[in-house]
Write a protein that holds these residues in place. Structure first.
Motif, PDB file in Angstrom:
ATOM      1  N   GLY A  64      33.490  41.251  46.750  1.00  0.00           N
ATOM      2  CA  GLY A  64      33.325  42.558  46.110  1.00  0.00           C
ATOM      3  C   GLY A  64      34.095  42.592  44.800  1.00  0.00           C
ATOM      4  O   GLY A  64      35.012  41.800  44.576  1.00  0.00           O
ATOM      5  N   TYR A  65      33.674  43.516  43.918  1.00  0.00           N
ATOM      6  CA  TYR A  65      34.305  43.582  42.599  1.00  0.00           C
ATOM      7  C   TYR A  65      35.791  43.909  42.673  1.00  0.00           C
ATOM      8  O   TYR A  65      36.589  43.370  41.922  1.00  0.00           O
ATOM      9  CB  TYR A  65      33.597  44.613  41.717  1.00  0.00           C
ATOM     10  CG  TYR A  65      32.311  44.098  41.125  1.00  0.00           C
ATOM     11  CD1 TYR A  65      32.331  43.104  40.163  1.00  0.00           C
ATOM     12  CD2 TYR A  65      31.089  44.588  41.527  1.00  0.00           C
ATOM     13  CE1 TYR A  65      31.163  42.611  39.612  1.00  0.00           C
ATOM     14  CE2 TYR A  65      29.917  44.110  40.991  1.00  0.00           C
ATOM     15  CZ  TYR A  65      29.963  43.122  40.033  1.00  0.00           C
ATOM     16  OH  TYR A  65      28.812  42.640  39.502  1.00  0.00           O
ATOM     17  N   LYS A  66      36.166  44.801  43.584  1.00  0.00           N
ATOM     18  CA  LYS A  66      37.579  45.194  43.670  1.00  0.00           C
ATOM     19  C   LYS A  66      38.462  43.985  43.952  1.00  0.00           C
ATOM     20  O   LYS A  66      39.419  43.730  43.231  1.00  0.00           O
ATOM     21  CB  LYS A  66      37.764  46.257  44.753  1.00  0.00           C
ATOM     22  CG  LYS A  66      39.217  46.682  44.930  1.00  0.00           C
ATOM     23  CD  LYS A  66      39.367  47.686  46.040  1.00  0.00           C
ATOM     24  CE  LYS A  66      39.546  46.947  47.336  1.00  0.00           C
ATOM     25  NZ  LYS A  66      39.917  47.773  48.458  1.00  0.00           N
ATOM     26  N   TRP A  67      38.129  43.212  44.978  1.00  0.00           N
ATOM     27  CA  TRP A  67      38.953  42.056  45.329  1.00  0.00           C
ATOM     28  C   TRP A  67      38.838  40.951  44.296  1.00  0.00           C
ATOM     29  O   TRP A  67      39.803  40.231  44.025  1.00  0.00           O
ATOM     30  CB  TRP A  67      38.586  41.527  46.711  1.00  0.00           C
ATOM     31  CG  TRP A  67      39.139  42.392  47.778  1.00  0.00           C
ATOM     32  CD1 TRP A  67      38.433  43.185  48.640  1.00  0.00           C
ATOM     33  CD2 TRP A  67      40.514  42.596  48.091  1.00  0.00           C
ATOM     34  NE1 TRP A  67      39.283  43.854  49.462  1.00  0.00           N
ATOM     35  CE2 TRP A  67      40.582  43.514  49.152  1.00  0.00           C
ATOM     36  CE3 TRP A  67      41.707  42.093  47.583  1.00  0.00           C
ATOM     37  CZ2 TRP A  67      41.772  43.925  49.710  1.00  0.00           C
ATOM     38  CZ3 TRP A  67      42.893  42.507  48.136  1.00  0.00           C
ATOM     39  CH2 TRP A  67      42.920  43.412  49.191  1.00  0.00           C
ATOM     40  N   PHE A  68      37.659  40.795  43.690  1.00  0.00           N
ATOM     41  CA  PHE A  68      37.495  39.777  42.660  1.00  0.00           C
ATOM     42  C   PHE A  68      38.396  40.082  41.464  1.00  0.00           C
ATOM     43  O   PHE A  68      39.092  39.200  40.956  1.00  0.00           O
ATOM     44  CB  PHE A  68      36.031  39.687  42.231  1.00  0.00           C
ATOM     45  CG  PHE A  68      35.767  38.599  41.246  1.00  0.00           C
ATOM     46  CD1 PHE A  68      35.764  37.275  41.638  1.00  0.00           C
ATOM     47  CD2 PHE A  68      35.513  38.895  39.919  1.00  0.00           C
ATOM     48  CE1 PHE A  68      35.526  36.258  40.729  1.00  0.00           C
ATOM     49  CE2 PHE A  68      35.277  37.898  38.997  1.00  0.00           C
ATOM     50  CZ  PHE A  68      35.278  36.578  39.406  1.00  0.00           C
ATOM     51  N   ILE A  69      38.423  41.338  41.026  1.00  0.00           N
ATOM     52  CA  ILE A  69      39.270  41.737  39.894  1.00  0.00           C
ATOM     53  C   ILE A  69      40.754  41.586  40.258  1.00  0.00           C
ATOM     54  O   ILE A  69      41.551  41.075  39.458  1.00  0.00           O
ATOM     55  CB  ILE A  69      38.960  43.185  39.451  1.00  0.00           C
ATOM     56  CG1 ILE A  69      37.524  43.287  38.934  1.00  0.00           C
ATOM     57  CG2 ILE A  69      39.952  43.673  38.413  1.00  0.00           C
ATOM     58  CD1 ILE A  69      37.244  42.471  37.702  1.00  0.00           C
ATOM     59  N   ILE A  70      41.124  42.016  41.471  1.00  0.00           N
ATOM     60  CA  ILE A  70      42.514  41.878  41.907  1.00  0.00           C
ATOM     61  C   ILE A  70      42.924  40.403  41.911  1.00  0.00           C
ATOM     62  O   ILE A  70      44.011  40.047  41.445  1.00  0.00           O
ATOM     63  CB  ILE A  70      42.726  42.525  43.296  1.00  0.00           C
ATOM     64  CG1 ILE A  70      42.656  44.039  43.176  1.00  0.00           C
ATOM     65  CG2 ILE A  70      44.047  42.083  43.913  1.00  0.00           C
ATOM     66  CD1 ILE A  70      42.636  44.762  44.505  1.00  0.00           C
ATOM     67  N   ASP A  71      42.051  39.522  42.404  1.00  0.00           N
ATOM     68  CA  ASP A  71      42.371  38.097  42.442  1.00  0.00           C
ATOM     69  C   ASP A  71      42.482  37.496  41.045  1.00  0.00           C
ATOM     70  O   ASP A  71      43.395  36.712  40.765  1.00  0.00           O
ATOM     71  CB  ASP A  71      41.316  37.338  43.249  1.00  0.00           C
ATOM     72  CG  ASP A  71      41.406  37.617  44.739  1.00  0.00           C
ATOM     73  OD1 ASP A  71      42.447  38.128  45.181  1.00  0.00           O
ATOM     74  OD2 ASP A  71      40.426  37.318  45.451  1.00  0.00           O
ATOM     75  N   VAL A  72      41.572  37.846  40.147  1.00  0.00           N
ATOM     76  CA  VAL A  72      41.603  37.278  38.791  1.00  0.00           C
ATOM     77  C   VAL A  72      42.825  37.775  38.023  1.00  0.00           C
ATOM     78  O   VAL A  72      43.552  36.982  37.402  1.00  0.00           O
ATOM     79  CB  VAL A  72      40.294  37.603  38.034  1.00  0.00           C
ATOM     80  CG1 VAL A  72      40.417  37.275  36.555  1.00  0.00           C
ATOM     81  CG2 VAL A  72      39.135  36.845  38.646  1.00  0.00           C
ATOM     82  N   VAL A  73      43.080  39.090  38.053  1.00  0.00           N
ATOM     83  CA  VAL A  73      44.240  39.635  37.347  1.00  0.00           C
ATOM     84  C   VAL A  73      45.532  39.100  37.957  1.00  0.00           C
ATOM     85  O   VAL A  73      46.454  38.697  37.248  1.00  0.00           O
ATOM     86  CB  VAL A  73      44.207  41.176  37.360  1.00  0.00           C
ATOM     87  CG1 VAL A  73      45.511  41.762  36.865  1.00  0.00           C
ATOM     88  CG2 VAL A  73      43.047  41.686  36.521  1.00  0.00           C
TER      89      VAL A  73
END
Length: 96
Positions: A64-73
């Protein structure tokens, strides 16, 4: 004494890097199958990726976008902090 602190900080940075590699491996390379779909190693439900991501990574399950963004940042913040710790360690040890 400064040299000792340099080695301690270097040890903390290296242990942190090993821990982060474990986090990434468990989150992105370990999958399990549940009653209602796939889950990653951390128990996050995985979905089919959006079309733009499917072109880059085929066969990739998406948390999901939320976890993907959290992981990348989180990855880039972690990389900056560890880089700073290693640089500080080198400065304290007198290696430049």
């Amino acid at each position: 004494m400064k040299k000792l602190w340099g080695y301690i900080i270097l040890g903390i940075a290296l242990i942190s890097i090993v821990g982060f590699i474990y986090y990434v491996f468990k989150g992105y390379f370990i999958m399990s199958v549940g009653d209602d779909g796939f889950y990653d190693g951390w128990g996050r439900k995985l979905y089919d990726p959006p079309g733009w991501m499917e072109m880059i990574w085929s066969g990739f399950q998406f948390p999901g976008y939320k976890w993907f963004i959290i992981d990348v940042v989180g990855f880039w913040i972690f990389a900056a902090v560890c880089g700073g710790l290693i640089k500080l360690s080198a400065h304290l040890r007198g290696v430049e």
